[in-house]
Scaffold this active site. Structure first.
Site, mmCIF file in Angstrom:
data_model
loop_
_atom_site.group_PDB
_atom_site.id
_atom_site.type_symbol
_atom_site.label_atom_id
_atom_site.label_comp_id
_atom_site.label_asym_id
_atom_site.label_seq_id
_atom_site.Cartn_x
_atom_site.Cartn_y
_atom_site.Cartn_z
ATOM 1 C CB ALA A 1 -6.129 -13.526 0.732
ATOM 2 C CG HIS B 1 -1.391 2.386 -6.125
ATOM 3 N ND1 HIS B 1 -1.107 1.690 -4.974
ATOM 4 C CD2 HIS B 1 -1.872 3.583 -5.731
ATOM 5 C CE1 HIS B 1 -1.402 2.442 -3.916
ATOM 6 N NE2 HIS B 1 -1.871 3.602 -4.353
HETATM 7 C C1 BV8 Z 1 0.782 10.928 -3.118
HETATM 8 C C2 BV8 Z 1 2.726 1.194 -7.546
HETATM 9 C C3 BV8 Z 1 0.736 13.209 -3.123
HETATM 10 C C4 BV8 Z 1 4.204 1.222 -7.841
HETATM 11 C C5 BV8 Z 1 2.582 1.956 -5.224
HETATM 12 C C6 BV8 Z 1 4.315 10.442 5.143
HETATM 13 C C7 BV8 Z 1 3.092 10.157 5.721
HETATM 14 C C8 BV8 Z 1 1.996 9.796 4.932
HETATM 15 C C9 BV8 Z 1 2.104 9.744 3.533
HETATM 16 C C10 BV8 Z 1 3.331 10.041 2.994
HETATM 17 C C11 BV8 Z 1 4.434 10.369 3.763
HETATM 18 N N1 BV8 Z 1 5.476 10.589 2.928
HETATM 19 C C12 BV8 Z 1 5.068 10.391 1.645
HETATM 20 C C13 BV8 Z 1 3.765 10.085 1.676
HETATM 21 C C14 BV8 Z 1 2.898 9.843 0.544
HETATM 22 C C15 BV8 Z 1 3.110 8.422 0.024
HETATM 23 C C16 BV8 Z 1 2.953 7.397 1.126
HETATM 24 O O1 BV8 Z 1 1.854 7.075 1.520
HETATM 25 N N2 BV8 Z 1 4.092 6.891 1.617
HETATM 26 C C17 BV8 Z 1 4.039 5.902 2.683
HETATM 27 C C18 BV8 Z 1 5.100 4.831 2.419
HETATM 28 C C19 BV8 Z 1 4.260 6.590 4.004
HETATM 29 N N3 BV8 Z 1 2.064 8.244 -0.955
HETATM 30 C C20 BV8 Z 1 2.273 8.648 -2.219
HETATM 31 O O2 BV8 Z 1 3.326 9.110 -2.627
HETATM 32 C C21 BV8 Z 1 1.057 8.559 -3.137
HETATM 33 N N4 BV8 Z 1 0.924 9.814 -3.815
HETATM 34 O O3 BV8 Z 1 0.668 10.951 -1.921
HETATM 35 O O4 BV8 Z 1 0.815 12.032 -3.885
HETATM 36 C C22 BV8 Z 1 0.681 14.349 -4.008
HETATM 37 C C23 BV8 Z 1 0.009 15.460 -3.570
HETATM 38 C C24 BV8 Z 1 -0.041 16.558 -4.369
HETATM 39 C C25 BV8 Z 1 0.603 16.543 -5.620
HETATM 40 C C26 BV8 Z 1 1.287 15.410 -6.048
HETATM 41 C C27 BV8 Z 1 1.333 14.289 -5.238
HETATM 42 C C28 BV8 Z 1 1.261 7.477 -4.189
HETATM 43 C C29 BV8 Z 1 1.387 6.121 -3.532
HETATM 44 C C30 BV8 Z 1 1.394 5.027 -4.598
HETATM 45 C C31 BV8 Z 1 2.763 4.369 -4.655
HETATM 46 N N5 BV8 Z 1 2.719 3.204 -5.590
HETATM 47 N N6 BV8 Z 1 2.516 0.933 -6.114
HETATM 48 C C32 BV8 Z 1 4.822 -0.149 -7.774
HETATM 49 O O5 BV8 Z 1 4.159 -1.103 -7.304
HETATM 50 O O6 BV8 Z 1 5.986 -0.291 -8.215
HETATM 51 S S1 BV8 Z 1 2.401 1.599 -3.571
HETATM 52 C C33 BV8 Z 1 2.781 -0.058 -3.277
HETATM 53 O O7 BV8 Z 1 3.071 -0.174 -1.898
HETATM 54 C C34 BV8 Z 1 1.594 -0.973 -3.471
HETATM 55 O O8 BV8 Z 1 0.784 -0.579 -4.543
HETATM 56 C C35 BV8 Z 1 0.823 -0.914 -2.169
HETATM 57 O O9 BV8 Z 1 -0.182 0.061 -2.212
HETATM 58 C C36 BV8 Z 1 1.826 -0.377 -1.214
HETATM 59 C C37 BV8 Z 1 2.075 -1.303 -0.081
HETATM 60 O O10 BV8 Z 1 2.777 -2.438 -0.646
HETATM 61 P P1 BV8 Z 1 3.147 -3.754 0.280
HETATM 62 O O11 BV8 Z 1 3.424 -3.298 1.665
HETATM 63 O O12 BV8 Z 1 4.045 -4.735 -0.346
HETATM 64 O O13 BV8 Z 1 1.864 -4.491 0.223
HETATM 65 P P2 BV8 Z 1 0.880 -4.321 1.275
HETATM 66 O O14 BV8 Z 1 0.797 -2.957 1.869
HETATM 67 O O15 BV8 Z 1 -0.315 -4.754 0.605
HETATM 68 O O16 BV8 Z 1 1.504 -5.304 2.462
HETATM 69 C C38 BV8 Z 1 1.429 -6.694 2.321
HETATM 70 C C39 BV8 Z 1 0.335 -7.115 3.318
HETATM 71 O O17 BV8 Z 1 -0.167 -8.371 2.962
HETATM 72 C C40 BV8 Z 1 0.855 -7.201 4.742
HETATM 73 O O18 BV8 Z 1 -0.075 -6.632 5.646
HETATM 74 C C41 BV8 Z 1 0.942 -8.731 4.967
HETATM 75 O O19 BV8 Z 1 0.693 -9.074 6.331
HETATM 76 C C42 BV8 Z 1 -0.200 -9.218 4.117
HETATM 77 N N7 BV8 Z 1 -0.103 -10.591 3.623
HETATM 78 C C43 BV8 Z 1 1.017 -11.300 3.303
HETATM 79 N N8 BV8 Z 1 0.635 -12.523 2.830
HETATM 80 C C44 BV8 Z 1 -0.722 -12.558 2.828
HETATM 81 C C45 BV8 Z 1 -1.201 -11.342 3.331
HETATM 82 N N9 BV8 Z 1 -2.506 -11.070 3.465
HETATM 83 C C46 BV8 Z 1 -3.385 -12.035 3.091
HETATM 84 N N10 BV8 Z 1 -3.006 -13.232 2.593
HETATM 85 C C47 BV8 Z 1 -1.697 -13.527 2.454
HETATM 86 N N11 BV8 Z 1 -1.329 -14.736 1.964
#
Ligand code: BV8
Ligand code: ZN
Length: 257
Positions: free
Chosen positions: A245, A127
């Site tokens: 982690a 990302h």
């Molecule tokens: C694309 C950079 C298509 C920016 C980020 C419906 C269904 C499926 C998909 C979609 C949908 N509607 C839209 C979509 C697509 C969308 C998507 O997936 N949305 C989701 C929300 C449903 N995806 C996109 O848009 C991607 N692009 O699909 O393009 C396309 C096709 C054709 C043409 C053009 C385009 C792009 C996605 C990238 C977005 N950018 N980051 C920024 O950071 O500002 S994503 C961002 O959120 C992070 O990078 C990370 O990947 C994601 C999740 O973040 P968090 O939830 O905060 O973190 P995480 O998931 O890691 O959760 C924290 C975890 O840690 C928890 O589990 C917690 O329990 C755990 N934890 C907490 N403490 C600890 C721990 N674990 C271990 N130790 C600890 N101490």
């Protein structure tokens, strides 16, 4: 598939064995691996001034074009916090395991650059990276930016591209944007080649990144989840280590000696 609390020594011992005998390991990380460095996870990043915004609206090109100074300042605040943060024991354990000769590829969703700062050498940033900026209209290459500059007082928000005058933007992948093709293809290849995949600190909700652990499982790799909370990947995990982690990874990846 067996479930075990991180405190369950036999689960740790079993996964330690898998780490020792694995030929190729992929460590797939999300914001949770940086939580113990004091960096809020993506959804927690919207505290204070940003609390009233939805990350999936702010972290988009449309969100930036609608209010460039607002989005620029949100990233500047996160970038300054990241610059002050240090890699934690989890980042360091992953880097030590790689240094130990195990063929480790880090595939991260994080944009904070902490894996590289901890010493990991093979890091695929799906990302992008908040410490770089690029032209909104796509001219030229991304450039590193000084993370400590105080943009709150700076009227040039966002700064203009030196070549074409368009606004600069963070070099990160926003929702609705494609991931960097070459990086994602290398990540997919590493996942297909892996015999062990550690899935650390991710809620596995954001696609296409969240599809990688499923691809690893389908290709026959053992998948191990490290997370204090349940995730959609748990059902396909050979082991689930419930814990932070920064605690589990040092115990798991201590050099096989
Ligand atoms: C694309 C950079 C298509 C920016 C980020 C419906 C269904 C499926 C998909 C979609 C949908 N509607 C839209 C979509 C697509 C969308 C998507 O997936 N949305 C989701 C929300 C449903 N995806 C996109 O848009 C991607 N692009 O699909 O393009 C396309 C096709 C054709 C043409 C053009 C385009 C792009 C996605 C990238 C977005 N950018 N980051 C920024 O950071 O500002 S994503 C961002 O959120 C992070 O990078 C990370 O990947 C994601 C999740 O973040 P968090 O939830 O905060 O973190 P995480 O998931 O890691 O959760 C924290 C975890 O840690 C928890 O589990 C917690 O329990 C755990 N934890 C907490 N403490 C600890 C721990 N674990 C271990 N130790 C600890 N101490
Ligand atoms: Zn430009």
């Amino acid at each position: 598939m067996k479930r075990a609390a991180a405190s369950n020594e036999s689960a740790l011992a079993e996964v330690r064995d898998w780490v020792r005998t694995a030929q190729r390991i992929v460590v797939f990380t999300g914001a949770g691996v940086s939580a113990e460095s004091g960096i809020p996870t993506f959804r927690d990043a919207l505290t204070g001034l940003w609390a009233r915004f939805d990350p999936e609206r702010l972290a988009t090109e449309a969100g930036f074009r609608a209010d460039p100074p607002l989005v620029w300042r949100w990233y500047a605040e996160r970038r300054a916090a990241i610059a002050r943060a240090q890699p934690n024991a989890g980042h360091r354990a992953i880097a030590a395991c790689e240094a130990d000769g195990a063929r480790v590829t880090v595939v991260t969703q994080n944009i904070d650059g902490l894996h590289a700062r901890a010493g990991s050498r093979t890091v695929l940033e799906l990302h992008g990276n908040i410490l770089r900026v690029k032209c909104l209209e796509g001219c030229g290459d991304p450039q590193r930016i000084e993370p400590r500059h105080d943009w709150r007082a700076d009227p040039r928000v966002p700064p203009a591209c030196p070549r074409c005058g368009a606004p600069l933007r963070p070099d990160v992948v926003w929702f609705g944007e494609l991931l960097p093709q070459d990086v994602f293809e290398r990540a997919e290849q590493a996942v297909l080649d892996a015999d062990l995949m550690l899935v650390v600190g991710t809620s596995a909700l954001v696609h296409p990144a969240a599809g990688l652990p499923l691809a690893a499982h389908a290709a026959g790799a053992r998948v191990v989840v490290v997370n204090p909370a349940p995730t959609p990947i748990d059902a396909r995990a050979a082991q689930v280590l419930r814990g932070a982690a920064g605690e589990v990874l040092p115990a798991l990846l201590q050099s096989s000696g």
